[in-house]
Scaffold this motif. Structure first.
Motif, PDB file in Angstrom:
ATOM      1  N   GLU A  28       0.813  -1.211   0.000  1.00  0.00           N
ATOM      2  CA  GLU A  28       0.000   0.000   0.000  1.00  0.00           C
ATOM      3  C   GLU A  28       0.842   1.254   0.000  1.00  0.00           C
ATOM      4  OE1 GLU A  28      -2.585  -0.284   3.290  1.00  0.00           O
ATOM      5  OE2 GLU A  28      -3.743  -1.968   2.492  1.00  0.00           O
ATOM      6  N   GLU A  29       2.157   1.153   0.017  1.00  0.00           N
ATOM      7  CA  GLU A  29       3.010   2.345   0.037  1.00  0.00           C
ATOM      8  C   GLU A  29       2.893   3.091  -1.291  1.00  0.00           C
ATOM      9  OE1 GLU A  29       7.685   3.583   0.716  1.00  0.00           O
ATOM     10  OE2 GLU A  29       7.039   1.488   0.804  1.00  0.00           O
ATOM     11  N   LYS A  30       2.726   4.391  -1.207  1.00  0.00           N
ATOM     12  CA  LYS A  30       2.543   5.222  -2.394  1.00  0.00           C
ATOM     13  C   LYS A  30       3.870   5.394  -3.119  1.00  0.00           C
ATOM     14  CE  LYS A  30       0.076   9.371  -3.778  1.00  0.00           C
ATOM     15  NZ  LYS A  30      -0.613  10.586  -3.314  1.00  0.00           N
ATOM     16  N   PRO A  31       3.909   5.202  -4.439  1.00  0.00           N
ATOM     17  CA  PRO A  31       5.177   5.401  -5.170  1.00  0.00           C
ATOM     18  C   PRO A  31       5.637   6.842  -5.078  1.00  0.00           C
ATOM     19  CG  PRO A  31       3.550   4.213  -6.503  1.00  0.00           C
ATOM     20  CD  PRO A  31       2.829   4.727  -5.307  1.00  0.00           C
ATOM     21  N   LYS A  32       6.952   7.020  -5.186  1.00  0.00           N
ATOM     22  CA  LYS A  32       7.515   8.357  -5.076  1.00  0.00           C
ATOM     23  C   LYS A  32       6.994   9.275  -6.166  1.00  0.00           C
ATOM     24  CE  LYS A  32      11.862   7.063  -2.847  1.00  0.00           C
ATOM     25  NZ  LYS A  32      13.334   7.110  -2.948  1.00  0.00           N
ATOM     26  N   GLN A  33       6.861   8.751  -7.393  1.00  0.00           N
ATOM     27  CA  GLN A  33       6.468   9.610  -8.490  1.00  0.00           C
ATOM     28  C   GLN A  33       5.041  10.118  -8.341  1.00  0.00           C
ATOM     29  OE1 GLN A  33       7.584   6.532  -8.759  1.00  0.00           O
ATOM     30  NE2 GLN A  33       6.177   5.190  -9.875  1.00  0.00           N
ATOM     31  N   ASP A  34       4.257   9.494  -7.444  1.00  0.00           N
ATOM     32  CA  ASP A  34       2.877   9.926  -7.254  1.00  0.00           C
ATOM     33  C   ASP A  34       2.727  10.928  -6.123  1.00  0.00           C
ATOM     34  OD1 ASP A  34       2.162   8.259  -9.298  1.00  0.00           O
ATOM     35  OD2 ASP A  34       1.589   6.592  -7.997  1.00  0.00           O
ATOM     36  N   LEU A  35       3.814  11.273  -5.424  1.00  0.00           N
ATOM     37  CA  LEU A  35       3.711  12.236  -4.333  1.00  0.00           C
ATOM     38  C   LEU A  35       3.407  13.631  -4.851  1.00  0.00           C
ATOM     39  CD1 LEU A  35       6.679  11.116  -2.040  1.00  0.00           C
ATOM     40  CD2 LEU A  35       4.244  10.734  -1.679  1.00  0.00           C
ATOM     41  N   LEU A  36       3.849  13.971  -6.045  1.00  0.00           N
ATOM     42  CA  LEU A  36       3.585  15.268  -6.668  1.00  0.00           C
ATOM     43  C   LEU A  36       3.055  15.054  -8.073  1.00  0.00           C
ATOM     44  CD1 LEU A  36       6.773  17.344  -5.685  1.00  0.00           C
ATOM     45  CD2 LEU A  36       4.495  17.533  -4.676  1.00  0.00           C
ATOM     46  N   THR A  37       2.057  15.821  -8.446  1.00  0.00           N
ATOM     47  CA  THR A  37       1.556  15.765  -9.816  1.00  0.00           C
ATOM     48  C   THR A  37       2.483  16.567 -10.727  1.00  0.00           C
ATOM     49  OG1 THR A  37       0.156  17.720  -9.502  1.00  0.00           O
ATOM     50  CG2 THR A  37      -0.788  15.574  -8.927  1.00  0.00           C
ATOM     51  N   ASP A  38       2.272  16.411 -12.026  1.00  0.00           N
ATOM     52  CA  ASP A  38       3.098  17.157 -12.981  1.00  0.00           C
ATOM     53  C   ASP A  38       2.879  18.657 -12.852  1.00  0.00           C
ATOM     54  OD1 ASP A  38       4.102  14.794 -13.928  1.00  0.00           O
ATOM     55  OD2 ASP A  38       2.661  14.625 -15.587  1.00  0.00           O
ATOM     56  N   ILE A  39       1.633  19.049 -12.569  1.00  0.00           N
ATOM     57  CA  ILE A  39       1.351  20.486 -12.400  1.00  0.00           C
ATOM     58  C   ILE A  39       2.076  21.025 -11.184  1.00  0.00           C
ATOM     59  CG2 ILE A  39      -0.481  22.165 -11.939  1.00  0.00           C
ATOM     60  CD1 ILE A  39      -2.371  20.431 -13.542  1.00  0.00           C
ATOM     61  N   GLU A  40       2.075  20.256 -10.089  1.00  0.00           N
ATOM     62  CA  GLU A  40       2.761  20.699  -8.873  1.00  0.00           C
ATOM     63  C   GLU A  40       4.270  20.795  -9.103  1.00  0.00           C
ATOM     64  OE1 GLU A  40      -0.239  18.935  -5.419  1.00  0.00           O
ATOM     65  OE2 GLU A  40       1.392  17.699  -6.189  1.00  0.00           O
ATOM     66  N   LYS A  41       4.834  19.853  -9.849  1.00  0.00           N
ATOM     67  CA  LYS A  41       6.264  19.917 -10.156  1.00  0.00           C
ATOM     68  C   LYS A  41       6.595  21.147 -10.998  1.00  0.00           C
ATOM     69  CE  LYS A  41       7.222  14.939  -9.930  1.00  0.00           C
ATOM     70  NZ  LYS A  41       7.684  13.744 -10.691  1.00  0.00           N
ATOM     71  N   ASP A  42       5.761  21.412 -12.007  1.00  0.00           N
ATOM     72  CA  ASP A  42       6.008  22.592 -12.847  1.00  0.00           C
ATOM     73  C   ASP A  42       5.904  23.871 -12.034  1.00  0.00           C
ATOM     74  OD1 ASP A  42       6.329  20.899 -14.989  1.00  0.00           O
ATOM     75  OD2 ASP A  42       4.276  21.148 -15.730  1.00  0.00           O
ATOM     76  N   LEU A  43       4.932  23.933 -11.121  1.00  0.00           N
ATOM     77  CA  LEU A  43       4.745  25.130 -10.310  1.00  0.00           C
ATOM     78  C   LEU A  43       5.915  25.320  -9.349  1.00  0.00           C
ATOM     79  CD1 LEU A  43       2.902  27.479  -9.742  1.00  0.00           C
ATOM     80  CD2 LEU A  43       1.650  26.073  -8.117  1.00  0.00           C
ATOM     81  N   LEU A  44       6.371  24.244  -8.727  1.00  0.00           N
ATOM     82  CA  LEU A  44       7.528  24.339  -7.831  1.00  0.00           C
ATOM     83  C   LEU A  44       8.784  24.739  -8.602  1.00  0.00           C
ATOM     84  CD1 LEU A  44       6.966  21.209  -5.547  1.00  0.00           C
ATOM     85  CD2 LEU A  44       6.823  23.607  -4.857  1.00  0.00           C
ATOM     86  N   GLY A  45       8.931  24.217  -9.810  1.00  0.00           N
ATOM     87  CA  GLY A  45      10.083  24.599 -10.622  1.00  0.00           C
ATOM     88  C   GLY A  45      10.058  26.075 -10.983  1.00  0.00           C
ATOM     89  N   GLU A  46       8.874  26.599 -11.320  1.00  0.00           N
ATOM     90  CA  GLU A  46       8.769  28.013 -11.675  1.00  0.00           C
ATOM     91  C   GLU A  46       9.021  28.903 -10.453  1.00  0.00           C
ATOM     92  OE1 GLU A  46       8.484  31.256 -14.042  1.00  0.00           O
ATOM     93  OE2 GLU A  46       8.579  29.136 -14.608  1.00  0.00           O
ATOM     94  N   ILE A  47       8.484  28.510  -9.284  1.00  0.00           N
ATOM     95  CA  ILE A  47       8.739  29.277  -8.057  1.00  0.00           C
ATOM     96  C   ILE A  47      10.225  29.263  -7.727  1.00  0.00           C
ATOM     97  CG2 ILE A  47       8.296  29.362  -5.573  1.00  0.00           C
ATOM     98  CD1 ILE A  47       5.524  28.193  -6.161  1.00  0.00           C
ATOM     99  N   GLY A  48      10.848  28.082  -7.837  1.00  0.00           N
ATOM    100  CA  GLY A  48      12.282  28.003  -7.588  1.00  0.00           C
ATOM    101  C   GLY A  48      13.087  28.814  -8.570  1.00  0.00           C
ATOM    102  N   ASN A  49      12.655  28.856  -9.829  1.00  0.00           N
ATOM    103  CA  ASN A  49      13.375  29.626 -10.847  1.00  0.00           C
ATOM    104  C   ASN A  49      13.351  31.116 -10.525  1.00  0.00           C
ATOM    105  OD1 ASN A  49      14.826  30.030 -13.191  1.00  0.00           O
ATOM    106  ND2 ASN A  49      13.016  30.060 -14.504  1.00  0.00           N
ATOM    107  N   ILE A  50      12.193  31.630 -10.069  1.00  0.00           N
ATOM    108  CA  ILE A  50      12.080  33.050  -9.744  1.00  0.00           C
ATOM    109  C   ILE A  50      12.859  33.381  -8.475  1.00  0.00           C
ATOM    110  CG2 ILE A  50      10.465  34.887  -9.119  1.00  0.00           C
ATOM    111  CD1 ILE A  50       8.376  33.470 -10.851  1.00  0.00           C
TER     112      ILE A  50
END
Length: 383
Positions: A28-50
């Motif tokens: 039942e352990e959640k895979p690592k790749q499912d902890l963040l959606t693609d939208i959340e990754k893109d948003l975190l990347g943009e925040i980190g970039n700024i």
């Protein structure tokens, strides 16, 4: 099964739909790749970039070199995996968010890059002979990283439209034999890794990374997507409403045999007698006639605003005879009638209007105005 009959446990298992012997247990352990959606990754990347763009500006100021931090890559990892895959040794800087956001922010920089930054900050050419840093060099790099993460927090405050404060940073060195220690983050706890490419002039072409707990990353995403207020409203709505405290009723007992009659007739209120007030006329002292009267600027002052005026600064004065003047040559010293720390005179068209002190601005001499002479002295000097 024994002797051709089913046992009671086997019968209960069949009736309750229990798993057969061929079924595999479900993880039942959640895979690592499912902890963040693609939208959340893109948003975190943009925040980190700024935010890291602001950090690059801070690093450029302390190193006096062009700095570029771009190309964020978001992934899920932990300290144990990083110790196997990321190049060590490293300099690790950890801060806590005090207000605005909850959680931590960890900045990791390679020691080879830190050695270049330390050399530049200490007046070197950015080409260190060794990557082993002394205590003074480590302190210099930690201060540079502190400036970077502070600028990143300021940039995040602008994006979130709220105040974001961080705690004093805690730094440590990450070597092959050690794993970064954190009071709240374990070795196997999942972290959001945001990696950036780092260039410092022509001296460094490397990478730098930012680590966030998953809960902190989720909080940042919810703020940027406007979901934080909805979550808080839902929590407040789900909270049980406390029951009102029971009120104790008091029984009033009237032991008098007859009801009491009250007189509600209004009576006029007598106003208190006021004492007579003595009113005297105000008298002002006459204005002295020997003081200059500052008249307002005329309406047509704009006609002369473009007239150029000559500004000169007098360091000091002295008197010399013709014999002394003829004896002057290269390297001769002339002593002035002014002390070294005395203010210099600022003249406009030969008239003194202010005092100041000599400063250096971009390898040029300048004068900072320390005091402006009063109106009376200014009028006297203009006569």
């Amino acid at each position: 099964m024994s002797n051709g009959f089913l046992s009671q446990e086997e019968i209960d298992s069949l009736l309750n739909g229990g798993p057969s012997s061929n079924e595999q247990p479900v993880n039942e352990e959640k895979p690592k790749q499912d902890l963040l959606t693609d939208i959340e990754k893109d948003l975190l990347g943009e925040i980190g970039n700024i935010s890291m763009g602001s950090a690059s500006t801070a690093l450029s100021q302390v190193t006096n070199q062009p700095v570029n931090i771009t190309t964020p890559v978001v992934s899920i990892t932990n300290f144990r995996e990083l110790s196997k895959n990321f190049e060590v040794p490293n300099i690790v800087l950890e801060v806590k968010y005090v207000s605005g956001i909850t959680g931590k922010n960890i900045l990791v920089m390679k020691s080879t890059d830190a050695a270049v930054i330390a050399s530049l900050m200490m007046g070197g050419d950015g080409k260190p002979m060794t990557t082993e840093l002394s205590e003074i060099e480590i302190s210099a790099v930690q201060e540079a990283m502190n400036q970077m993460i502070g600028s990143a927090a300021t940039s995040m405050a602008t994006m979130f439209a709220r105040e974001v404060n961080i705690s004093p940073p805690v730094s440590q060195t990450w070597t092959e034999d050690t794993i970064p220690e954190s009071q709240d983050i374990g070795e196997d706890e999942e972290l959001v890794q945001v990696s950036f490419s780092l260039t410092i002039g022509t001296l460094v072409d490397s990478s730098i990374m930012q680590l966030l707990p998953v809960q902190t990353a989720k909080k940042i995403v919810s703020i940027m997507m406007g979901e934080e207020e909805k979550e808080e409203a839902a929590v407040a709505k789900a909270a049980p409403t406390p029951a009102p405290a029971p009120q104790t009723q008091r029984a009033e007992v009237n032991n008098s045999p007859q009801p009491t009659n009250y007189d509600f007739t209004s009576k006029p209120i007598e106003e208190p007698k006021r004492q007579p007030v003595n009113v005297n006329e105000v008298s002002f002292e006459p204005l002295p006639t020997n003081q200059p009267v500052m008249r307002p600027a005329p309406d047509n002052i704009d006609l002369i605003l473009d007239v150029p005026l000559e500004i000169s600064v007098v360091l000091g004065r002295t008197k010399k005879s013709i014999k002394d003047i003829l004896a002057l040559g290269n390297g001769s010293l002339i002593e002035l009638d002014r002390l070294a720390d005395e203010p210099v005179e600022i003249l406009i068209n030969g008239k003194k209007i202010a005092n100041g002190e000599v400063v250096v601005v971009d390898e040029n001499f300048g004068v900072r105005v320390t005091s402006v002479i009063s109106g009376e002295e200014r009028i006297r000097s203009l006569r």
